[in-house]
Design an enzyme around this catalytic site. Structure first.
Site, PDB file in Angstrom:
ATOM      1  N   GLU A  43      68.984  68.146 -13.060  1.00 33.73           N
ATOM      2  CA  GLU A  43      68.361  66.813 -13.131  1.00 33.73           C
ATOM      3  C   GLU A  43      69.235  65.898 -12.298  1.00 33.73           C
ATOM      4  O   GLU A  43      70.370  65.607 -12.670  1.00 33.73           O
ATOM      5  CB  GLU A  43      68.298  66.333 -14.584  1.00 33.73           C
ATOM      6  CG  GLU A  43      67.367  67.143 -15.456  1.00 33.73           C
ATOM      7  CD  GLU A  43      65.940  67.149 -14.947  1.00 33.73           C
ATOM      8  OE1 GLU A  43      65.527  66.218 -14.215  1.00 33.73           O
ATOM      9  OE2 GLU A  43      65.215  68.118 -15.260  1.00 33.73           O
ATOM     10  N   CYS A  85      69.316  57.469 -13.650  1.00 30.04           N
ATOM     11  CA  CYS A  85      68.701  58.096 -12.481  1.00 30.04           C
ATOM     12  C   CYS A  85      67.234  57.703 -12.372  1.00 30.04           C
ATOM     13  O   CYS A  85      66.629  57.844 -11.321  1.00 30.04           O
ATOM     14  CB  CYS A  85      68.863  59.613 -12.557  1.00 30.04           C
ATOM     15  SG  CYS A  85      68.163  60.324 -14.025  1.00 30.04           S
TER      16      CYS A  85
END
Ligand code: UN1
Length: 478
Positions: A244, A278
């Protein structure tokens, strides 16, 4: 706060000690943590390997009860773990307690999933046979986690891995390992058999290669450049990889948007949690007719945000988490100005009541996708406005980016929302809500190079943390 490594059910001192500093007050040391040596990382992997047969065969009700107990403990300690999180990482106390509650909910969710884990039965193409498809644990999982969600991300990797019968070695970020130590204490108190969960702390560059090559699967959250290294290091052993990684997420505001909704989603997406997500909205793509009104309201929102000590009740934006990150943010803003972006608000250090890494949320105007500002992830509180003509141009600009994690749109027109939803290449799309903030019961992640190797959470976790076994059974009954 002090913390040691936890290997095969033993708390272990390491080679050296890493200290963490409170980003809200650089004069305050928060924790002292023992760094694991390479041989300790190997011992942790060996312990996880020895514990695997027992754990994968364990009774699913017992497994479920244990995960529920961990969730209950996280929930009842949410205030104290949240306070530690806020002191060590710098997010506001409300954000930090909220994150701990989320971690508790994740354990509760996987307590249910441990019981609710189906396989499939098929009639065979051949007479006298049937086919059973079952899902087995992958094996030993290394979880390598970042500083920005120091309890939620360790929780969602660990809870899922354990629920599906895997054993775990967790390596949290050296900048904020305190919550992982607390989680380990809770797992121990819940009665997890020794070796099933292990904690090793220290520098990822030193421990990473061992943790990757010695595990059957590695789940990593961090930057795209580091993710590429993890993938390379996993290749020789073909360790299963879940990555990720970074985002440069677009949030589109159309002429027909509800201004309140658009401003609140964009401001939260760009500056919430000090922009250290993010999934944050860094590129704010605004159509021409609403541009000026939207910018005026964003300026007002930025002015009203109170930046300060993470533990002060009225703080809305905490400090930047680390000194290196603070320096990187300032460098990115300086380079943005050099390439012609207009800094309309913030982007400069500000004084607080304590000596902290305080940064005024930044708003850039008149930016374009050609600028580095809009191509490379800035892990800080920044929104860059890109003016476009219409929805088609907005879609083109939104998709014109290597990274593809999340994307969002503010519009009151259902067809515009649907057109954007279909055209976006991001792994997560939001409509009239921030690009950040995700649910745990549905898959989360982006397309390469924002993610690789399958999604986390929800059904994604069930897929990553298991291996398929297809069994052909000749029962002989015609
Ligand atoms: C969120 O937006 O709530 O590191 C979650 C990150 C992501 C998680 C985002 N892995 O920011």
């Amino acid at each position: 706060m002090t913390g040691q490594n936890y290997i095969d059910g033993q708390w272990r001192k390491g080679g050296s000690v890493t200290e963490t500093i409170n980003p809200s007050d650089l004069n305050e040391t928060v924790g002292r943590y023992a760094d694991a040596t390479l041989s300790m990382a190997e011992e942790a992997l060996d312990a996880a390997r020895r514990a695997l047969p027992g754990w994968r065969a364990s009774n699913i009700q017992a497994r479920s009860d244990l995960l529920r107990k961990v969730g209950d403990a996280l929930m009842s300690e949410a205030q104290s773990i949240g306070a530690l999180l806020a002191r060590e990482e710098g997010k506001t106390l409300a954000e930090a307690v909220g994150e701990t509650v989320r971690a508790a909910q994740v354990f509760h969710y996987y307590a249910g999933e441990a019981l609710r884990h189906p396989g499939q039965w098929y009639p065979s193409l051949r007479d006298g046979l049937n086919v059973v498809v079952s899902y087995e644990p992958v094996g030993v999982v290394s979880a390598i986690t970042p500083w920005n969600f120091p309890i939620a991300i360790p929780a969602w990797k660990t809870a899922a891995a354990l629920a599906y019968g895997n054993t775990v070695v967790l390596k949290p970020s050296e900048f904020a390992p305190g919550c992982a130590v607390r989680l380990t204490e809770i797992l121990e108190q819940a009665g997890l058999p020794k070796g099933v969960f292990n904690l090793v702390m220290g520098d990822g560059r030193a421990l990473g290669p061992t943790l990757i090559s010695g595990a059957d699967a590695v789940s990593f959250t961090g930057s795209t450049p580091t993710g590429r290294k993890v993938l390379e290091q996993a290749a020789p052993t073909m360790t299963k990889v879940q990555l990720e990684l970074g985002g440069k997420n677009p949030f589109v505001v159309l002429d027909d948007a509800d201004l309140d909704t658009a401003v609140s989603a964009a401001a939260q997406g760009a500056w919430g949690q000090t922009g250290q997500r993010c999934t944050g909205s860094e590129r704010i793509i605004v159509t021409r007719r609403i541009h000026d009104a939207f910018v005026e309201r964003m300026m007002q929102a930025a002015r009203e945000l109170r930046v300060g000590h993470a533990l002060d009740a009225d703080t809305q934006i905490g400090p930047v988490a680390t000194q290196p990150q603070f320096a990187k943010n300032l460098a990115a803003f300086a380079s943005a100005r050099e390439e012609g972006a207009e800094l309309a608000f913030g982007g400069t250090p500000i004084e607080g009541r304590t000596d902290g890494l305080y940064l005024a949320p930044a708003l850039f105007l008149n930016t374009s996708n050609a600028m580095r500002l809009n191509r490379e992830e800035v892990f800080g509180p920044v929104g860059a406005i890109i003016k476009v003509e219409d929805l088609d141009e907005a879609i083109a600009v939104a998709n014109d980016c290597e990274l593809a994690l999340s994307s969002g749109i503010a519009t009151t027109n259902l067809s515009h929302a649907e057109k954007f939803r279909r055209a976006s290449k991001a792994g997560v799309v939001t409509v009239n809500t921030p690009t950040a903030g995700v649910d745990y019961h549905v898959p989360f992640g982006g397309r390469p190079p924002s993610g690789f190797g399958g999604r986390e959470q929800g059904q994604g976790a069930a897929e990553f943390f298991t291996e398929i076994k297809t069994s052909y059974v000749n029962h002989g009954v015609m």
